[in-house]
Design a protein around this motif. Sequence first.
Motif, mmCIF file in Angstrom:
data_model
loop_
_atom_site.group_PDB
_atom_site.id
_atom_site.type_symbol
_atom_site.label_atom_id
_atom_site.label_comp_id
_atom_site.label_asym_id
_atom_site.label_seq_id
_atom_site.Cartn_x
_atom_site.Cartn_y
_atom_site.Cartn_z
ATOM 1 N N GLU A 51 44.525 50.622 31.649
ATOM 2 C CA GLU A 51 44.987 49.293 31.448
ATOM 3 C C GLU A 51 43.733 48.133 33.341
ATOM 4 O O GLU A 51 43.515 47.165 33.540
ATOM 5 C CB GLU A 51 45.799 48.826 32.163
ATOM 6 N N ALA A 52 44.069 49.647 33.868
ATOM 7 C CA ALA A 52 42.809 48.784 35.684
ATOM 8 C C ALA A 52 41.925 48.844 35.036
ATOM 9 O O ALA A 52 41.114 47.682 35.931
ATOM 10 C CB ALA A 52 43.740 49.753 36.256
ATOM 11 N N ILE A 53 40.986 49.326 34.549
ATOM 12 C CA ILE A 53 39.379 49.662 33.951
ATOM 13 C C ILE A 53 39.322 47.957 33.346
ATOM 14 O O ILE A 53 38.585 47.299 33.299
ATOM 15 C CB ILE A 53 39.370 50.558 33.334
ATOM 16 N N ALA A 54 40.479 47.859 32.285
ATOM 17 C CA ALA A 54 40.230 46.400 31.636
ATOM 18 C C ALA A 54 39.788 45.342 32.688
ATOM 19 O O ALA A 54 39.304 44.040 32.225
ATOM 20 C CB ALA A 54 40.976 46.404 30.567
ATOM 21 N N ASN A 55 41.102 45.763 33.894
ATOM 22 C CA ASN A 55 40.793 43.886 34.684
ATOM 23 C C ASN A 55 39.978 43.994 35.165
ATOM 24 O O ASN A 55 38.775 43.148 35.145
ATOM 25 C CB ASN A 55 42.690 44.078 35.484
ATOM 26 N N TYR A 56 39.417 44.948 35.636
ATOM 27 C CA TYR A 56 38.176 45.196 36.724
ATOM 28 C C TYR A 56 36.852 44.921 35.687
ATOM 29 O O TYR A 56 36.084 43.989 36.220
ATOM 30 C CB TYR A 56 37.863 46.692 36.984
ATOM 31 N N GLU A 57 37.015 45.005 34.842
ATOM 32 C CA GLU A 57 35.605 45.019 33.588
ATOM 33 C C GLU A 57 35.800 43.808 33.347
ATOM 34 O O GLU A 57 35.174 42.862 33.138
ATOM 35 C CB GLU A 57 35.643 46.139 32.706
ATOM 36 N N SER A 58 36.907 43.120 32.677
ATOM 37 C CA SER A 58 37.455 41.585 32.565
ATOM 38 C C SER A 58 36.672 40.839 34.030
ATOM 39 O O SER A 58 35.627 39.750 33.709
ATOM 40 C CB SER A 58 38.703 41.243 32.794
ATOM 41 N N VAL A 59 36.647 41.237 35.079
ATOM 42 C CA VAL A 59 35.921 40.628 36.757
ATOM 43 C C VAL A 59 34.426 40.952 36.823
ATOM 44 O O VAL A 59 33.492 39.730 36.772
ATOM 45 C CB VAL A 59 36.648 41.367 37.835
ATOM 46 N N LEU A 60 34.149 41.692 36.240
ATOM 47 C CA LEU A 60 32.899 41.854 36.394
ATOM 48 C C LEU A 60 32.013 41.368 34.587
ATOM 49 O O LEU A 60 30.747 40.909 35.059
ATOM 50 C CB LEU A 60 31.900 42.959 35.712
ATOM 51 N N ASP B 23 43.271 41.450 41.075
ATOM 52 C CA ASP B 23 45.205 42.503 41.866
ATOM 53 C C ASP B 23 45.726 42.934 40.786
ATOM 54 O O ASP B 23 46.539 43.686 40.864
ATOM 55 C CB ASP B 23 45.377 41.268 42.367
ATOM 56 N N LYS B 24 45.934 42.172 39.609
ATOM 57 C CA LYS B 24 46.279 43.196 38.358
ATOM 58 C C LYS B 24 45.810 44.184 38.534
ATOM 59 O O LYS B 24 46.789 45.439 38.065
ATOM 60 C CB LYS B 24 46.087 42.190 37.230
ATOM 61 N N GLY B 25 44.786 44.442 38.445
ATOM 62 C CA GLY B 25 43.918 45.573 38.304
ATOM 63 C C GLY B 25 44.241 46.425 39.249
ATOM 64 O O GLY B 25 44.619 47.968 38.873
ATOM 65 N N ASN B 26 44.404 46.058 40.755
ATOM 66 C CA ASN B 26 44.797 47.624 41.836
ATOM 67 C C ASN B 26 46.701 47.092 41.616
ATOM 68 O O ASN B 26 46.615 49.109 41.541
ATOM 69 C CB ASN B 26 44.692 46.396 42.825
ATOM 70 N N GLN B 27 46.756 46.847 41.162
ATOM 71 C CA GLN B 27 48.837 46.881 40.159
ATOM 72 C C GLN B 27 48.961 48.099 39.501
ATOM 73 O O GLN B 27 49.538 49.143 39.660
ATOM 74 C CB GLN B 27 49.346 45.843 40.385
ATOM 75 N N CYS B 28 48.182 48.144 38.637
ATOM 76 C CA CYS B 28 48.050 48.824 36.903
ATOM 77 C C CYS B 28 47.498 50.278 37.886
ATOM 78 O O CYS B 28 48.206 51.687 37.647
ATOM 79 C CB CYS B 28 47.110 48.291 35.818
ATOM 80 N N TYR B 29 46.662 50.265 38.747
ATOM 81 C CA TYR B 29 46.350 51.109 38.764
ATOM 82 C C TYR B 29 47.379 52.298 40.342
ATOM 83 O O TYR B 29 47.539 53.177 40.368
ATOM 84 C CB TYR B 29 44.623 51.292 40.429
ATOM 85 N N GLN B 30 48.135 51.126 41.058
ATOM 86 C CA GLN B 30 48.811 52.050 41.677
ATOM 87 C C GLN B 30 50.537 52.609 40.883
ATOM 88 O O GLN B 30 50.860 53.796 41.478
ATOM 89 C CB GLN B 30 49.793 51.152 42.746
ATOM 90 N N LYS B 31 50.207 52.486 39.556
ATOM 91 C CA LYS B 31 51.348 52.362 38.464
ATOM 92 C C LYS B 31 50.566 53.105 37.972
ATOM 93 O O LYS B 31 51.521 53.824 36.444
ATOM 94 C CB LYS B 31 51.668 51.692 37.420
ATOM 95 N N ASP B 32 49.103 54.144 38.174
ATOM 96 C CA ASP B 32 48.667 55.387 37.153
ATOM 97 C C ASP B 32 48.218 54.408 35.624
ATOM 98 O O ASP B 32 48.368 55.166 34.866
ATOM 99 C CB ASP B 32 49.623 56.693 37.276
ATOM 100 N N ASN B 33 48.146 53.248 35.918
ATOM 101 C CA ASN B 33 47.803 53.042 34.326
ATOM 102 C C ASN B 33 46.977 52.865 34.500
ATOM 103 O O ASN B 33 46.787 51.451 34.857
ATOM 104 C CB ASN B 33 48.900 51.631 34.529
ATOM 105 N N TYR B 34 46.032 53.950 34.404
ATOM 106 C CA TYR B 34 44.249 53.878 34.279
ATOM 107 C C TYR B 34 43.313 52.714 33.823
ATOM 108 O O TYR B 34 42.546 52.631 33.898
ATOM 109 C CB TYR B 34 43.636 54.873 35.324
#
Length: 247
Positions: free
Chosen positions: A35-44, A22-33
């Motif tokens: 940081e979004a990648i970092a959150n998504y890759e943490s999930v992986l 969800d944090k990754g999605n929030q970063c994506y919505q704020k165009d902070n790509y």
Amino acid sequence: MKKTIYIFLLISQVFWAQDTFDKGNQCYQKDNYQEAIANYESVLAYGKQSAEVYFNIGNCYYKLHKVAPAIYNYEKALLLNPNDEEIKTNLDFARKMTIDDIKIIPKVGFHKLIEDFTSSYYYDTWAWIAVVFSFVFLGFFIGYYFSGTTFKKRIYFTGMFLILFGIVISVSSGIYEKNRISSDKPAIVFAENASVKGEPKSSSTETILLHEGTKVYVLESVANWKKVQLTDETTGWIQEDAIKELN
């Protein structure tokens, strides 16, 4: 006590993964790509692989105009969810960013028909389909066993036969698809420029020059070289650090 702690940790990981996603999605919505990648890759990193996570990572890289990582993650997402039209559409958009225009020689024949059918679902999905069919088969068996009339027994028996056929098809498709994915070794070129050689050595004659984002298939390995085949069936040797394998 140990089981309770294990269950608690498992549940905590699930909530943590969802919160990080969800944090990754929030970063994506704020165009902070980034940081979004970092959150998504943490999930992986915690083993929570899903088509949705890879798809979102692909979207981030696409927004950053990084063609190779975008295509790589879209391809990973497509492996997990082969029928998702949104993934296919975004992958097509990402492929348009590539420089190389390699023709695709289509497969033909009975083998192609089987592959098209089995690849409609990931092998894990085929396994779940087989499980569902098994429960349905059990229901039909119970109905057959307790039926009081010959007519109902015939109906349940016919249903059992059809469901059993479905189980065989789904199990066979899952096994075939898993073997196909295991033997099929696609990779994405990550190097900006990658020279494909006729032999696995730097002094060999260049066959073709590839660029980032191009998809190849690994056939074999020798030292730090990979023999690859392109979609137009051209083959050659490329340095292993120039590509990233999908499987």
